[in-house]
Motif scaffolding. Structure first.
Motif, PDB file in Angstrom:
ATOM      1  N   ALA A  20       0.587  -1.490   0.175  1.00  0.00           N
ATOM      2  CA  ALA A  20      -0.178   0.240   0.414  1.00  0.00           C
ATOM      3  C   ALA A  20       0.738   1.120   0.031  1.00  0.00           C
ATOM      4  CB  ALA A  20      -1.102   0.537   1.205  1.00  0.00           C
ATOM      5  N   LEU A  21       1.977   0.639   1.379  1.00  0.00           N
ATOM      6  CA  LEU A  21       2.913   2.309   0.804  1.00  0.00           C
ATOM      7  C   LEU A  21       3.525   2.658  -0.854  1.00  0.00           C
ATOM      8  CD1 LEU A  21       4.254   2.215   3.996  1.00  0.00           C
ATOM      9  CD2 LEU A  21       3.012   4.024   3.664  1.00  0.00           C
ATOM     10  N   ALA A  22       3.706   1.748  -1.242  1.00  0.00           N
ATOM     11  CA  ALA A  22       4.609   1.542  -2.406  1.00  0.00           C
ATOM     12  C   ALA A  22       3.589   1.854  -3.205  1.00  0.00           C
ATOM     13  CB  ALA A  22       5.115   0.186  -3.103  1.00  0.00           C
ATOM     14  N   ALA A  23       2.120   2.010  -3.231  1.00  0.00           N
ATOM     15  CA  ALA A  23       1.145   2.307  -4.397  1.00  0.00           C
ATOM     16  C   ALA A  23       0.860   3.967  -4.150  1.00  0.00           C
ATOM     17  CB  ALA A  23      -0.241   1.567  -4.424  1.00  0.00           C
ATOM     18  N   GLY A  24       1.373   4.482  -2.906  1.00  0.00           N
ATOM     19  CA  GLY A  24       1.067   5.969  -2.574  1.00  0.00           C
ATOM     20  C   GLY A  24       0.082   6.292  -2.460  1.00  0.00           C
ATOM     21  N   PHE A  25      -0.632   4.802  -1.776  1.00  0.00           N
ATOM     22  CA  PHE A  25      -1.770   5.440  -0.218  1.00  0.00           C
ATOM     23  C   PHE A  25      -0.592   6.454   1.002  1.00  0.00           C
ATOM     24  CE2 PHE A  25      -3.326   1.987  -2.278  1.00  0.00           C
ATOM     25  CZ  PHE A  25      -4.535   2.267  -2.954  1.00  0.00           C
ATOM     26  N   ALA A  26      -1.744   6.890   1.882  1.00  0.00           N
ATOM     27  CA  ALA A  26      -0.881   7.741   2.698  1.00  0.00           C
ATOM     28  C   ALA A  26      -1.534   6.866   3.200  1.00  0.00           C
ATOM     29  CB  ALA A  26      -1.421   9.049   2.678  1.00  0.00           C
ATOM     30  N   ARG A  27      -0.225   6.620   4.626  1.00  0.00           N
ATOM     31  CA  ARG A  27      -0.323   6.274   5.811  1.00  0.00           C
ATOM     32  C   ARG A  27      -2.092   6.067   6.354  1.00  0.00           C
ATOM     33  NH1 ARG A  27       5.292   7.124   7.862  1.00  0.00           N
ATOM     34  NH2 ARG A  27       6.957   6.303   6.412  1.00  0.00           N
ATOM     35  N   GLU A  28      -2.155   7.497   6.248  1.00  0.00           N
ATOM     36  CA  GLU A  28      -3.119   7.858   7.260  1.00  0.00           C
ATOM     37  C   GLU A  28      -4.550   7.299   6.576  1.00  0.00           C
ATOM     38  OE1 GLU A  28      -2.033  11.434   4.967  1.00  0.00           O
ATOM     39  OE2 GLU A  28      -1.387  10.419   7.239  1.00  0.00           O
ATOM     40  N   ARG A  29      -4.251   6.531   5.614  1.00  0.00           N
ATOM     41  CA  ARG A  29      -5.032   6.180   4.903  1.00  0.00           C
ATOM     42  C   ARG A  29      -5.110   4.315   5.139  1.00  0.00           C
ATOM     43  NH1 ARG A  29      -9.220   8.163   1.707  1.00  0.00           N
ATOM     44  NH2 ARG A  29      -9.154   6.752   1.191  1.00  0.00           N
ATOM     45  N   ILE A  30      -4.185   3.810   5.788  1.00  0.00           N
ATOM     46  CA  ILE A  30      -4.043   2.307   5.854  1.00  0.00           C
ATOM     47  C   ILE A  30      -4.620   1.727   6.979  1.00  0.00           C
ATOM     48  CG2 ILE A  30      -2.305   0.436   5.744  1.00  0.00           C
ATOM     49  CD1 ILE A  30      -0.801   2.748   4.175  1.00  0.00           C
ATOM     50  N   VAL A  31      -5.122   0.752   7.059  1.00  0.00           N
ATOM     51  CA  VAL A  31      -5.243   0.664   8.565  1.00  0.00           C
ATOM     52  C   VAL A  31      -4.385  -1.037   7.932  1.00  0.00           C
ATOM     53  CG1 VAL A  31      -7.367  -0.404  10.099  1.00  0.00           C
ATOM     54  CG2 VAL A  31      -7.265   1.372   8.535  1.00  0.00           C
ATOM     55  N   LEU A  32      -4.471  -1.865   9.289  1.00  0.00           N
ATOM     56  CA  LEU A  32      -3.523  -3.852   9.375  1.00  0.00           C
ATOM     57  C   LEU A  32      -4.182  -4.371  10.158  1.00  0.00           C
ATOM     58  CD1 LEU A  32      -1.479  -5.414   8.913  1.00  0.00           C
ATOM     59  CD2 LEU A  32      -0.687  -4.589  11.028  1.00  0.00           C
ATOM     60  N   ASP A  33      -5.157  -5.084   9.244  1.00  0.00           N
ATOM     61  CA  ASP A  33      -6.603  -5.703   9.575  1.00  0.00           C
ATOM     62  C   ASP A  33      -5.954  -7.535   9.817  1.00  0.00           C
ATOM     63  OD1 ASP A  33     -10.176  -6.059   9.331  1.00  0.00           O
ATOM     64  OD2 ASP A  33      -8.653  -6.310  10.883  1.00  0.00           O
ATOM     65  N   SER A  34      -5.950  -7.720  10.350  1.00  0.00           N
ATOM     66  CA  SER A  34      -5.475  -9.146  10.072  1.00  0.00           C
ATOM     67  C   SER A  34      -5.768  -9.828  11.279  1.00  0.00           C
ATOM     68  CB  SER A  34      -3.851  -9.407  10.085  1.00  0.00           C
ATOM     69  OG  SER A  34      -3.594 -10.820   9.992  1.00  0.00           O
ATOM     70  N   PRO A  35      -5.960 -11.477  11.320  1.00  0.00           N
ATOM     71  CA  PRO A  35      -6.488 -11.740  12.933  1.00  0.00           C
ATOM     72  C   PRO A  35      -5.483 -12.291  13.375  1.00  0.00           C
ATOM     73  CG  PRO A  35      -7.630 -12.781  11.247  1.00  0.00           C
ATOM     74  CD  PRO A  35      -7.100 -12.067  10.260  1.00  0.00           C
ATOM     75  N   ALA A  36      -4.226 -12.112  12.888  1.00  0.00           N
ATOM     76  CA  ALA A  36      -3.192 -12.258  13.780  1.00  0.00           C
ATOM     77  C   ALA A  36      -1.762 -11.947  13.320  1.00  0.00           C
ATOM     78  CB  ALA A  36      -2.693 -13.877  13.576  1.00  0.00           C
ATOM     79  N   LYS A  37      -1.651 -11.221  13.970  1.00  0.00           N
ATOM     80  CA  LYS A  37      -0.558 -10.015  13.465  1.00  0.00           C
ATOM     81  C   LYS A  37       0.230  -9.907  14.443  1.00  0.00           C
ATOM     82  CE  LYS A  37      -4.001  -5.952  13.523  1.00  0.00           C
ATOM     83  NZ  LYS A  37      -5.373  -7.198  14.042  1.00  0.00           N
ATOM     84  N   SER A  38       1.559 -10.082  13.516  1.00  0.00           N
ATOM     85  CA  SER A  38       2.895 -10.539  14.817  1.00  0.00           C
ATOM     86  C   SER A  38       3.473  -9.141  15.918  1.00  0.00           C
ATOM     87  CB  SER A  38       3.884 -10.723  13.764  1.00  0.00           C
ATOM     88  OG  SER A  38       4.060  -9.810  13.373  1.00  0.00           O
ATOM     89  N   ARG A  39       4.008  -9.211  16.446  1.00  0.00           N
ATOM     90  CA  ARG A  39       4.182  -8.710  16.960  1.00  0.00           C
ATOM     91  C   ARG A  39       5.268  -7.213  16.387  1.00  0.00           C
ATOM     92  NH1 ARG A  39       3.951  -8.814  22.594  1.00  0.00           N
ATOM     93  NH2 ARG A  39       4.006 -10.778  23.336  1.00  0.00           N
ATOM     94  N   ALA A  40       6.006  -8.088  15.386  1.00  0.00           N
ATOM     95  CA  ALA A  40       6.986  -7.080  14.554  1.00  0.00           C
ATOM     96  C   ALA A  40       5.781  -5.959  13.616  1.00  0.00           C
ATOM     97  CB  ALA A  40       7.709  -8.303  13.640  1.00  0.00           C
TER      98      ALA A  40
END
Length: 79
Positions: A20-40
């Motif tokens: 998403a960042l490489a495609a030019g999306f602004a950080r404030e328009r990105i949401v990390l949504d995954s049922p199993a997010k790693s600490r990293a």
């Protein structure tokens, strides 16, 4: 590329944030949504200022433990 990046980011696919960042999306328009997010992944999102969806209370505790020590303000509305 933007549609693919949006789908990857929306579905929490591995590398979705980077795509998403490489495609030019602004950080404030990105949401990390995954049922199993790693600490990293959580740490990276917090460092970059990307919003996270917490899927359960244990994950909320992990987010709280990993977030930088600074005043925090919710990005959205809570219902």
């Amino acid at each position: 590329m933007r549609i693919r990046a949006a789908r990857a980011a929306r579905h929490g696919a591995a590398g979705g944030v980077e795509l998403a960042l490489a495609a030019g999306f602004a950080r404030e328009r990105i949401v990390l949504d995954s049922p199993a997010k790693s600490r990293a992944e959580i740490r990276e999102a917090l460092t970059l200022g990307i919003a996270l969806n917490a899927d359960n209370l244990a994950e909320l505790d992990r987010i709280e433990a990993l977030r930088p020590a600074r005043p925090w303000k919710p990005a959205g509305r809570f219902v």
